[in-house]
Design a protein around this motif. Structure first.
Motif, mmCIF file in Angstrom:
data_model
loop_
_atom_site.group_PDB
_atom_site.id
_atom_site.type_symbol
_atom_site.label_atom_id
_atom_site.label_comp_id
_atom_site.label_asym_id
_atom_site.label_seq_id
_atom_site.Cartn_x
_atom_site.Cartn_y
_atom_site.Cartn_z
ATOM 1 N N THR A 158 0.829 -1.198 0.000
ATOM 2 C CA THR A 158 0.000 0.000 0.000
ATOM 3 C C THR A 158 0.865 1.249 0.000
ATOM 4 O OG1 THR A 158 -1.737 -1.148 1.233
ATOM 5 C CG2 THR A 158 -1.829 1.256 1.183
ATOM 6 N N LEU A 159 0.627 2.094 -0.988
ATOM 7 C CA LEU A 159 1.328 3.366 -1.075
ATOM 8 C C LEU A 159 0.418 4.446 -0.508
ATOM 9 C CD1 LEU A 159 3.966 4.658 -2.323
ATOM 10 C CD2 LEU A 159 2.506 5.313 -4.235
ATOM 11 N N THR A 160 0.912 5.205 0.444
ATOM 12 C CA THR A 160 0.107 6.263 1.059
ATOM 13 C C THR A 160 0.675 7.632 0.693
ATOM 14 O OG1 THR A 160 1.395 6.172 3.110
ATOM 15 C CG2 THR A 160 -0.577 4.799 2.978
ATOM 16 N N LEU A 161 -0.218 8.583 0.429
ATOM 17 C CA LEU A 161 0.143 9.951 0.074
ATOM 18 C C LEU A 161 -0.478 10.892 1.094
ATOM 19 C CD1 LEU A 161 -0.819 9.809 -3.727
ATOM 20 C CD2 LEU A 161 1.361 9.162 -2.700
ATOM 21 N N GLN A 166 -2.738 23.500 -1.198
ATOM 22 C CA GLN A 166 -3.163 24.890 -1.238
ATOM 23 C C GLN A 166 -3.153 25.325 -2.699
ATOM 24 O OE1 GLN A 166 -4.186 26.631 1.488
ATOM 25 N NE2 GLN A 166 -3.861 24.779 2.711
ATOM 26 N N ALA A 167 -4.302 25.763 -3.204
ATOM 27 C CA ALA A 167 -4.418 26.111 -4.627
ATOM 28 C C ALA A 167 -5.260 27.376 -4.785
ATOM 29 C CB ALA A 167 -5.033 24.954 -5.411
ATOM 30 N N THR A 190 -10.171 13.118 -9.220
ATOM 31 C CA THR A 190 -11.025 14.291 -9.416
ATOM 32 C C THR A 190 -12.198 14.214 -8.424
ATOM 33 O OG1 THR A 190 -12.209 13.137 -11.191
ATOM 34 C CG2 THR A 190 -10.417 14.629 -11.847
ATOM 35 N N ASP A 191 -11.870 13.940 -7.179
ATOM 36 C CA ASP A 191 -12.893 13.782 -6.142
ATOM 37 C C ASP A 191 -13.768 15.035 -6.072
ATOM 38 O OD1 ASP A 191 -10.996 11.840 -5.850
ATOM 39 O OD2 ASP A 191 -10.818 12.011 -3.676
ATOM 40 N N SER A 192 -15.067 14.826 -5.887
ATOM 41 C CA SER A 192 -16.002 15.952 -5.849
ATOM 42 C C SER A 192 -15.727 16.870 -4.658
ATOM 43 C CB SER A 192 -17.444 15.430 -5.776
ATOM 44 O OG SER A 192 -17.624 14.605 -4.627
ATOM 45 N N ASN A 193 -15.207 16.319 -3.556
ATOM 46 C CA ASN A 193 -14.916 17.154 -2.386
ATOM 47 C C ASN A 193 -13.543 17.829 -2.480
ATOM 48 O OD1 ASN A 193 -13.493 14.762 -2.107
ATOM 49 N ND2 ASN A 193 -13.592 14.793 0.139
ATOM 50 N N MET A 194 -12.801 17.573 -3.578
ATOM 51 C CA MET A 194 -11.483 18.171 -3.775
ATOM 52 C C MET A 194 -11.507 19.207 -4.898
ATOM 53 S SD MET A 194 -7.877 16.285 -4.810
ATOM 54 C CE MET A 194 -8.434 15.856 -6.468
ATOM 55 N N VAL A 195 -12.111 18.865 -6.039
ATOM 56 C CA VAL A 195 -12.131 19.750 -7.210
ATOM 57 C C VAL A 195 -12.881 21.044 -6.872
ATOM 58 C CG1 VAL A 195 -12.971 20.031 -9.575
ATOM 59 C CG2 VAL A 195 -11.965 17.856 -8.847
ATOM 60 N N GLY A 196 -12.256 22.167 -7.238
ATOM 61 C CA GLY A 196 -12.859 23.475 -6.999
ATOM 62 C C GLY A 196 -12.504 24.088 -5.658
ATOM 63 N N TYR A 200 -7.148 21.506 0.645
ATOM 64 C CA TYR A 200 -7.621 20.121 0.739
ATOM 65 C C TYR A 200 -6.563 19.298 1.470
ATOM 66 C CZ TYR A 200 -9.117 15.442 -0.815
ATOM 67 O OH TYR A 200 -9.512 14.125 -0.863
ATOM 68 N N ILE A 201 -6.988 18.486 2.427
ATOM 69 C CA ILE A 201 -6.075 17.594 3.135
ATOM 70 C C ILE A 201 -5.937 16.310 2.322
ATOM 71 C CG2 ILE A 201 -5.609 16.313 5.245
ATOM 72 C CD1 ILE A 201 -5.457 19.344 5.530
ATOM 73 N N LEU A 202 -4.758 16.089 1.798
ATOM 74 C CA LEU A 202 -4.496 14.915 0.961
ATOM 75 C C LEU A 202 -4.182 13.713 1.836
ATOM 76 C CD1 LEU A 202 -3.988 13.677 -1.865
ATOM 77 C CD2 LEU A 202 -1.611 14.444 -1.656
ATOM 78 N N ASN A 203 -4.959 12.644 1.641
ATOM 79 C CA ASN A 203 -4.741 11.390 2.375
ATOM 80 C C ASN A 203 -5.257 10.251 1.494
ATOM 81 O OD1 ASN A 203 -4.499 9.249 4.113
ATOM 82 N ND2 ASN A 203 -5.628 10.197 5.800
ATOM 83 N N LYS A 204 -4.378 9.726 0.652
ATOM 84 C CA LYS A 204 -4.766 8.702 -0.304
ATOM 85 C C LYS A 204 -3.971 7.427 -0.072
ATOM 86 C CE LYS A 204 -7.467 11.425 -2.791
ATOM 87 N NZ LYS A 204 -8.938 11.235 -2.800
#
Length: 238
Positions: A158-161, A166-167, A190-196, A200-204
């Motif tokens: 498992t690769l975690t990111l 900040q954009a 292109t998650d709906s809670n990320m785009v726009g 965003y807190i990145l945790n993939k």
């Protein structure tokens, strides 16, 4: 000292001299350390932005074994500007060959301009070799950034990111390419809670259990809705 006392000692002195000469000859026969700077900046662009990190990758060959690797960064045109100095020992000391891969954090207030990068390799006998290259630091406060970006491999499957996006121009897409000579795969988000969003807190987590063992490049591209892109690159072994 009498001649009779000196004669028995003479062979020992000669042997010591010969041993010292042979030891020096052996040291001279060992080649000096060598360094080949392969990448400075993402994809060897020789560019970096204030508030991000500088990707450095180099190959080091030291038949006399590495004692330390020192990195120095200074502004090329003046002494007034950001500078950096660090000596790396723990991960490289004692090795004859090494892939020197490090990321240097550039502060948000770093002055824009051309910088000198100097890498000094020292072997265990004290011999030094230098590698030099110039790169440019640019300033653009509107760029999309992943602050404190990190990549980890868990249990080889498992690769975690992680990071804080900040954009100012609003997030459009995040691409993650996992690349080796034998296996490459692209993941687009292109998650709906990320785009726009402007933050965003990145945790993939990415399942890479099917990927074969090897050395991988993790290429991360963040796109904003103004058409600006930021690229990050990490390396890991599976």
């Amino acid at each position: 000292m009498s001649i009779r006392f000196f004669l028995p000692v003479l062979p020992a002195i000669l042997a010591l001299i010969l041993f010292s000469c042979k030891k020096e000859d052996r040291a001279e026969m060992i080649a000096e350390p060598a360094i080949a700077i392969r990448e400075v900046g993402a994809n060897n662009s020789k560019e970096a932005y204030a508030g991000t990190d500088l990707h450095i990758d180099a190959g080091v060959n030291a038949p006399g074994r590495i004692a330390s690797i020192k990195v120095q960064i200074t502004l090329a045109t003046t002494n007034y500007g950001w500078d950096f100095q660090k000596t790396y020992i723990e991960s490289y000391a004692g090795l004859k060959q090494a892939g020197f891969h490090e990321h240097v954090n550039i502060p948000q207030d770093a002055r824009a301009g051309v910088y000198h990068l100097l890498i000094i390799v020292t072997d265990e006998s004290g011999r030094k070799t230098e590698g030099k290259v110039n790169f440019e630091i640019k300033v653009d406060p509107t760029l999309p950034l992943i602050n404190a970006a990190s990549v980890k491999l868990i249990n080889s499957g498992t690769l975690t990111l992680y990071g804080n996006i900040q954009a100012p121009g609003k997030i459009a897409k995040l691409d993650v390419e996992i690349q080796s000579s034998a296996w490459t795969k692209l993941y687009s988000y292109t998650d709906s809670n990320m785009v726009g969003q402007v933050s965003y807190i990145l945790n993939k987590s990415i399942d890479i259990s099917s990927a074969p063992s090897g050395h991988y490049h993790i290429n991360i591209r963040l796109f904003d809705q103004d058409g600006k892109t930021m690229f990050y690159q990490f390396h890991l072994d599976k």
